[in-house]
Design a protein around this motif. Structure first.
Motif, PDB file in Angstrom:
ATOM      1  N   LEU A   1       0.803  -1.131  -0.004  1.00  0.00           N
ATOM      2  CA  LEU A   1      -0.098  -0.024   0.192  1.00  0.00           C
ATOM      3  C   LEU A   1       0.848   1.267  -0.077  1.00  0.00           C
ATOM      4  CD1 LEU A   1      -2.736  -0.988   2.346  1.00  0.00           C
ATOM      5  CD2 LEU A   1      -2.850  -0.464   0.016  1.00  0.00           C
ATOM      6  N   GLY A   2       2.175   1.205   0.198  1.00  0.00           N
ATOM      7  CA  GLY A   2       3.069   2.365   0.311  1.00  0.00           C
ATOM      8  C   GLY A   2       2.765   3.248   1.570  1.00  0.00           C
ATOM      9  N   VAL A   3       2.535   2.653   2.782  1.00  0.00           N
ATOM     10  CA  VAL A   3       1.895   3.575   3.847  1.00  0.00           C
ATOM     11  C   VAL A   3       2.831   3.003   5.088  1.00  0.00           C
ATOM     12  CG1 VAL A   3      -0.380   3.855   3.190  1.00  0.00           C
ATOM     13  CG2 VAL A   3      -0.009   1.783   4.651  1.00  0.00           C
ATOM     14  N   SER A   4       2.921   3.914   6.005  1.00  0.00           N
ATOM     15  CA  SER A   4       3.856   3.408   7.329  1.00  0.00           C
ATOM     16  C   SER A   4       2.908   2.422   8.133  1.00  0.00           C
ATOM     17  CB  SER A   4       4.171   4.720   8.040  1.00  0.00           C
ATOM     18  OG  SER A   4       2.785   5.211   8.961  1.00  0.00           O
ATOM     19  N   GLU A   5       3.841   1.747   9.125  1.00  0.00           N
ATOM     20  CA  GLU A   5       3.052   0.785   9.993  1.00  0.00           C
ATOM     21  C   GLU A   5       1.923   1.445  10.692  1.00  0.00           C
ATOM     22  OE1 GLU A   5       3.971  -2.203  13.421  1.00  0.00           O
ATOM     23  OE2 GLU A   5       5.725  -1.597  12.351  1.00  0.00           O
ATOM     24  N   LYS A   6       2.242   2.798  11.239  1.00  0.00           N
ATOM     25  CA  LYS A   6       1.259   3.598  12.077  1.00  0.00           C
ATOM     26  C   LYS A   6       0.013   3.916  11.117  1.00  0.00           C
ATOM     27  CE  LYS A   6       1.109   7.794  14.552  1.00  0.00           C
ATOM     28  NZ  LYS A   6       1.832   8.876  14.960  1.00  0.00           N
ATOM     29  N   THR A   7       0.077   4.282   9.756  1.00  0.00           N
ATOM     30  CA  THR A   7      -0.927   4.405   8.852  1.00  0.00           C
ATOM     31  C   THR A   7      -1.728   3.008   8.756  1.00  0.00           C
ATOM     32  OG1 THR A   7      -0.002   6.296   8.001  1.00  0.00           O
ATOM     33  CG2 THR A   7      -1.890   5.109   6.840  1.00  0.00           C
ATOM     34  N   LEU A   8      -1.127   2.149   8.664  1.00  0.00           N
ATOM     35  CA  LEU A   8      -1.701   0.911   8.495  1.00  0.00           C
ATOM     36  C   LEU A   8      -2.764   0.302   9.688  1.00  0.00           C
ATOM     37  CD1 LEU A   8      -2.710  -1.406   6.516  1.00  0.00           C
ATOM     38  CD2 LEU A   8      -0.688  -2.550   6.956  1.00  0.00           C
ATOM     39  N   ILE A   9      -2.055   0.563  10.802  1.00  0.00           N
ATOM     40  CA  ILE A   9      -2.831   0.246  12.163  1.00  0.00           C
ATOM     41  C   ILE A   9      -4.115   1.185  12.245  1.00  0.00           C
ATOM     42  CG2 ILE A   9      -2.473   0.228  14.650  1.00  0.00           C
ATOM     43  CD1 ILE A   9      -1.067  -1.900  13.159  1.00  0.00           C
ATOM     44  N   LYS A  10      -3.631   2.633  11.795  1.00  0.00           N
ATOM     45  CA  LYS A  10      -4.991   3.295  11.829  1.00  0.00           C
ATOM     46  C   LYS A  10      -5.943   2.895  11.098  1.00  0.00           C
ATOM     47  CE  LYS A  10      -5.880   8.331  11.649  1.00  0.00           C
ATOM     48  NZ  LYS A  10      -6.980   8.263  10.732  1.00  0.00           N
ATOM     49  N   LEU A  11      -5.569   2.454  10.052  1.00  0.00           N
ATOM     50  CA  LEU A  11      -6.725   2.191   9.064  1.00  0.00           C
ATOM     51  C   LEU A  11      -7.437   0.684   9.465  1.00  0.00           C
ATOM     52  CD1 LEU A  11      -4.788   2.321   5.552  1.00  0.00           C
ATOM     53  CD2 LEU A  11      -6.753   3.681   6.347  1.00  0.00           C
ATOM     54  N   LEU A  12      -6.489  -0.022  10.052  1.00  0.00           N
ATOM     55  CA  LEU A  12      -7.117  -1.311  10.607  1.00  0.00           C
ATOM     56  C   LEU A  12      -8.138  -0.955  11.818  1.00  0.00           C
ATOM     57  CD1 LEU A  12      -4.162  -3.536  10.805  1.00  0.00           C
ATOM     58  CD2 LEU A  12      -6.111  -4.148  10.024  1.00  0.00           C
ATOM     59  N   ARG A  13      -7.932   0.069  12.566  1.00  0.00           N
ATOM     60  CA  ARG A  13      -8.818   0.508  13.595  1.00  0.00           C
ATOM     61  C   ARG A  13     -10.053   1.327  13.321  1.00  0.00           C
ATOM     62  NH1 ARG A  13      -5.172   3.551  16.323  1.00  0.00           N
ATOM     63  NH2 ARG A  13      -3.673   2.334  16.640  1.00  0.00           N
ATOM     64  N   GLU A  14      -9.946   2.156  12.155  1.00  0.00           N
ATOM     65  CA  GLU A  14     -10.979   3.161  11.871  1.00  0.00           C
ATOM     66  C   GLU A  14     -11.629   3.051  10.321  1.00  0.00           C
ATOM     67  OE1 GLU A  14      -8.958   6.801  12.022  1.00  0.00           O
ATOM     68  OE2 GLU A  14      -8.358   6.600  14.158  1.00  0.00           O
ATOM     69  N   GLU A  15     -11.070   2.152   9.496  1.00  0.00           N
ATOM     70  CA  GLU A  15     -11.436   2.232   7.980  1.00  0.00           C
ATOM     71  C   GLU A  15     -11.943   0.942   7.539  1.00  0.00           C
ATOM     72  OE1 GLU A  15     -12.022   5.049   6.615  1.00  0.00           O
ATOM     73  OE2 GLU A  15     -10.449   6.240   8.142  1.00  0.00           O
ATOM     74  N   HIS A  16     -12.088  -0.093   8.629  1.00  0.00           N
ATOM     75  CA  HIS A  16     -12.717  -1.307   7.667  1.00  0.00           C
ATOM     76  C   HIS A  16     -11.981  -1.939   6.756  1.00  0.00           C
ATOM     77  CE1 HIS A  16     -15.924  -0.518  10.519  1.00  0.00           C
ATOM     78  NE2 HIS A  16     -16.182   0.748  10.016  1.00  0.00           N
ATOM     79  N   ILE A  17     -10.678  -1.769   6.793  1.00  0.00           N
ATOM     80  CA  ILE A  17      -9.813  -2.308   5.760  1.00  0.00           C
ATOM     81  C   ILE A  17     -10.030  -3.901   5.730  1.00  0.00           C
ATOM     82  CG2 ILE A  17      -7.445  -2.364   7.133  1.00  0.00           C
ATOM     83  CD1 ILE A  17      -6.061  -1.589   4.864  1.00  0.00           C
TER      84      ILE A  17
END
Length: 153
Positions: free
Chosen positions: A15-31
């Motif tokens: 995805l070309g994102v940081s670990e912090k961003t992916l964890i945030k996506l897991l928490r908030e964006e229904h990835i």
């Protein structure tokens, strides 16, 4: 490992994102992801479909039909005084929030059955102590979908 199934590190790279961003996506964006044991797994195809189905407008104030904000900078002591003054003004103004947010073009009165929520949050590089009063939207108080903003100082 099957290259159609990715672990966390591979999904970050894909995805070309940081670990912090992916964890945030897991928490908030229904990835689309599945936790197997202690590890996250991602389907490449599901990630591609998830990105393809997104609409950026859904993420910009997605829950706010009408918003007016007011930022008041100052020392914590002065801010406590400002909060106290705003609450006194609200009480004297029969709970009409127009008396403290004068850019509102309609009378909005806080009903008797409102709820106070006090919360502390750490988000990115900011800490927040929030006092929120909320209640169910009443039909006669619905405003036109628009967004107004009072400039921050």
């Amino acid at each position: 490992m099957n290259n159609e199934i990715l672990n966390l590190e591979q999904a970050i790279k894909f995805l070309g994102v940081s670990e912090k961003t992916l964890i945030k996506l897991l928490r908030e964006e229904h990835i689309p992801a599945r936790k197997i044991g202690r590890e996250w797994r991602f389907s490449k195809e599901a990630l591609i479909n998830w990105v393809a189905c997104g609409d950026s407008i859904n993420y910009i104030n997605k829950n706010e039909m009408y918003s007016i904000t007011k930022d008041i900078p100052g020392s914590s002591t002065a801010l406590f005084s400002d909060i106290s003054q705003a609450l006194s003004t609200l009480k004297e103004g029969d709970r009409n929030i127009k008396c403290i947010l004068d850019d509102i073009d309609k009378d909005i009165v806080i009903p008797e059955n409102a709820v106070l929520r006090i919360s502390y949050k750490q988000q990115r590089d900011i800490e927040k102590l929030q006092f929120k009063i909320f209640w169910n939207l009443r039909e006669d108080y619905k405003l036109e979908p628009t967004q107004k903003e009072i400039p921050s100082y």
